[in-house]
Design a protein around this motif. Structure first.
Motif, PDB file in Angstrom:
ATOM      1  N   ARG A  23     -11.656   4.192 -18.110  1.00  0.00           N
ATOM      2  CA  ARG A  23     -10.429   4.932 -17.773  1.00  0.00           C
ATOM      3  C   ARG A  23      -9.680   4.253 -16.631  1.00  0.00           C
ATOM      4  NH1 ARG A  23     -13.694   9.572 -18.989  1.00  0.00           N
ATOM      5  NH2 ARG A  23     -14.411   9.685 -16.818  1.00  0.00           N
ATOM      6  N   GLU A  24     -10.425   3.813 -15.620  1.00  0.00           N
ATOM      7  CA  GLU A  24      -9.790   3.134 -14.489  1.00  0.00           C
ATOM      8  C   GLU A  24      -9.117   1.844 -14.927  1.00  0.00           C
ATOM      9  OE1 GLU A  24     -12.872   2.596 -11.669  1.00  0.00           O
ATOM     10  OE2 GLU A  24     -12.939   4.713 -11.062  1.00  0.00           O
TER      11      GLU A  24
ATOM     12  N   ARG B  80      -6.003   2.622 -16.823  1.00  0.00           N
ATOM     13  CA  ARG B  80      -4.944   3.047 -15.900  1.00  0.00           C
ATOM     14  C   ARG B  80      -4.323   1.860 -15.185  1.00  0.00           C
ATOM     15  NH1 ARG B  80      -8.039   8.191 -13.034  1.00  0.00           N
ATOM     16  NH2 ARG B  80      -7.820   9.660 -14.770  1.00  0.00           N
ATOM     17  N   GLU B  81      -5.181   0.923 -14.765  1.00  0.00           N
ATOM     18  CA  GLU B  81      -4.675  -0.255 -14.059  1.00  0.00           C
ATOM     19  C   GLU B  81      -3.809  -1.112 -14.973  1.00  0.00           C
ATOM     20  OE1 GLU B  81      -6.330  -4.081 -11.467  1.00  0.00           O
ATOM     21  OE2 GLU B  81      -7.739  -2.634 -12.321  1.00  0.00           O
TER      22      GLU B  81
ATOM     23  N   TYR C 159      -0.556   0.734 -15.414  1.00  0.00           N
ATOM     24  CA  TYR C 159       0.238   0.662 -14.184  1.00  0.00           C
ATOM     25  C   TYR C 159       0.885  -0.715 -14.032  1.00  0.00           C
ATOM     26  CZ  TYR C 159       1.432   0.370  -9.262  1.00  0.00           C
ATOM     27  OH  TYR C 159       2.109   0.170  -8.090  1.00  0.00           O
TER      28      TYR C 159
ATOM     29  N   ILE D 117       2.295   5.670 -22.303  1.00  0.00           N
ATOM     30  CA  ILE D 117       2.284   6.660 -21.227  1.00  0.00           C
ATOM     31  C   ILE D 117       3.428   7.642 -21.426  1.00  0.00           C
ATOM     32  CG2 ILE D 117       3.807   5.427 -19.636  1.00  0.00           C
ATOM     33  CD1 ILE D 117       1.842   6.215 -17.383  1.00  0.00           C
TER      34      ILE D 117
ATOM     35  N   SER E  25       0.854   4.788  -8.615  1.00  0.00           N
ATOM     36  CA  SER E  25      -0.549   4.854  -8.984  1.00  0.00           C
ATOM     37  C   SER E  25      -1.152   6.055  -8.266  1.00  0.00           C
ATOM     38  CB  SER E  25      -1.271   3.565  -8.582  1.00  0.00           C
ATOM     39  OG  SER E  25      -2.631   3.624  -8.930  1.00  0.00           O
TER      40      SER E  25
ATOM     41  N   GLY F 266      -4.044   8.809 -12.389  1.00  0.00           N
ATOM     42  CA  GLY F 266      -3.573   7.701 -13.206  1.00  0.00           C
ATOM     43  C   GLY F 266      -2.142   7.342 -12.866  1.00  0.00           C
TER      44      GLY F 266
END
Length: 401
Positions: A131-132, A135-136, A139, A169, A199, A203
């Motif tokens: 998930r991280e 998200r990165e 982003y 997104i 950020s 998320g």
């Protein structure tokens, strides 16, 4: 661990764009965490993951010490001669001969019952890392689109936001950033200006706008190739979203008419932008380095007779024909308000009759203010001269003493 895990890593790398190395690091960190939680708090634990077989082994990294020294902590230290006890065959024994005193030697400590608990813990951490990483990636991708326009699909709305699907997104369009003349319907495609990408702990968050002046700028950039190649430059935009915008443009090429270029053949270019903004009026004027000329152009379509600078109040008085005063000011003061924003000047519009009645007093006040300013400056210079003289006298008297 199994080959199914390896297949899962390959799928995640291909479909989510997450590096397999990132996921393997997550697996190793998860297994270390699981071991320490259930089998002790060893600080020298190392995990080695085989990405080909899907096998994982846990090692205690022990420092090799000379045989004649005492082992104070068997979990952290090992005699040099004892390392050969862990050799499974002659090949490993020869390999172990390269270890020297001071090196770290890996002793496998993978528990037989490590299985289910460790796998569950690993799964949770892996999912979190996935998930991280996602998200990165999102982003970083949308950060590149900040200050640009994107096309999205209206998903839904509540009392605070309209939610716009941008693909990977869901962006938010606040009430402040919405156009007052628009109704946003589900599944409707709209173009939005990406005003900010943040950020957050939940998320990446993308904020978009339909009312930002730069939306108009980007729409024209898409329609007018001359802006892209630098032949025409947008200098300033003043906008009241959904109603009217004023755009100041210029060209360094004398052979190019910047206003006509923006309008396009038969007004096609400007009409495309107007249609995208659901009928918002566009006033395109030519920029000028001369303040008076720029203000005159900005107040279009009203005719300006003269621009006089009011140095006392730091504003410009604009004189227009009496029959065009309402046109210059605009409905609700809109034309004057947009012209002031466009030029960055304070503008006070007067009719020709009003100016005739006040101009003598105006110029007299300006002249008086000018004389007063000069007198103050002269007095300041005199005071400075007296101060210098007194200082010199003090220095002289001290030297004489």
């Amino acid at each position: 661990m199994s080959k199914q895990l390896i297949q899962a890593l390959d799928v995640l790398e291909e479909e989510k764009g997450i590096s397999k190395e990132v996921l393997i690091d997550a697996i190793e960190a998860a297994l270390i965490s699981a071991y320490r939680r259930h089998f002790g708090q060893a600080q020298n634990v190392k995990v080695v993951f085989d990405p080909k077989k899907g096998e994982c082994h846990i090692y205690a990294m022990k420092e090799i010490i000379p045989d004649d020294e005492t082992v104070f902590d068997s979990q952290l230290e090992i005699h040099q001669s004892d390392i050969f006890e862990y050799a499974k065959n002659a090949t490993e024994r020869r390999k172990f001969m390269h270890y020297e005193v001071g090196d770290e030697f890996p002793v496998e400590i993978t528990p037989d019952n490590f299985g289910r608990i460790a796998a569950q813990t690993a799964k949770q951490v892996i999912l979190q890392r996935v998930r991280e990483a996602e998200r990165e990636i999102i982003y970083n991708e949308f950060s590149e689109y900040e200050k640009e326009i994107l096309q999205g699909t209206v998903e839904r709305q509540d009392s605070r936001y309209v939610y716009v699907n941008l693909g990977k997104i869901e962006a938010v369009l606040s009430q402040k950033e919405q156009m007052p003349n628009e109704v946003y319907k589900p599944h409707e495609k709209i173009k939005v200006y990406v005003s900010n990408v943040e950020s957050t702990t939940r998320g990446p968050q993308v904020f978009v706008s339909r009312s930002h002046p730069n939306l108009v700028k980007r729409l024209f950039e898409n329609e007018v190739p001359e802006i892209f190649d630098g032949s025409v430059e947008i200098m300033s935009i003043a906008r009241e979203a959904g109603d009217r915008s004023k755009i100041a443009v210029r060209s360094k090429n004398e052979n190019i008419d910047p206003v006509g270029t923006m309008v396009g053949p038969r007004g096609q270019r400007v009409q495309t932008v107007v249609n995208e903004l659901h009928g918002e009026n566009m006033d395109i004027i030519e920029y000028s380095d001369d303040k008076a000329t720029y203000i005159c152009n900005a107040l279009n379509p009203a005719k300006v007779l003269e621009v006089v600078e009011d140095e006392i109040n730091h504003k410009c008085i604009v004189i227009v024909p009496t029959d065009q005063l309402s046109l210059a000011i605009g409905k609700g003061g809109q034309n004057a308000r947009l012209a002031a924003r466009l030029t960055g000047q304070k503008i006070d519009i007067k009719s020709e009759d009003e100016w005739e009645a006040m101009k003598d007093d105006f110029f007299a006040a300006q002249e008086a203010a000018k004389e007063e300013k000069e007198a103050i400056e002269e007095l300041g210079e005199t005071a400075t001269s007296i101060d210098d003289l007194l200082q010199n006298m003090e220095i002289t008297s001290l030297e004489e003493e």
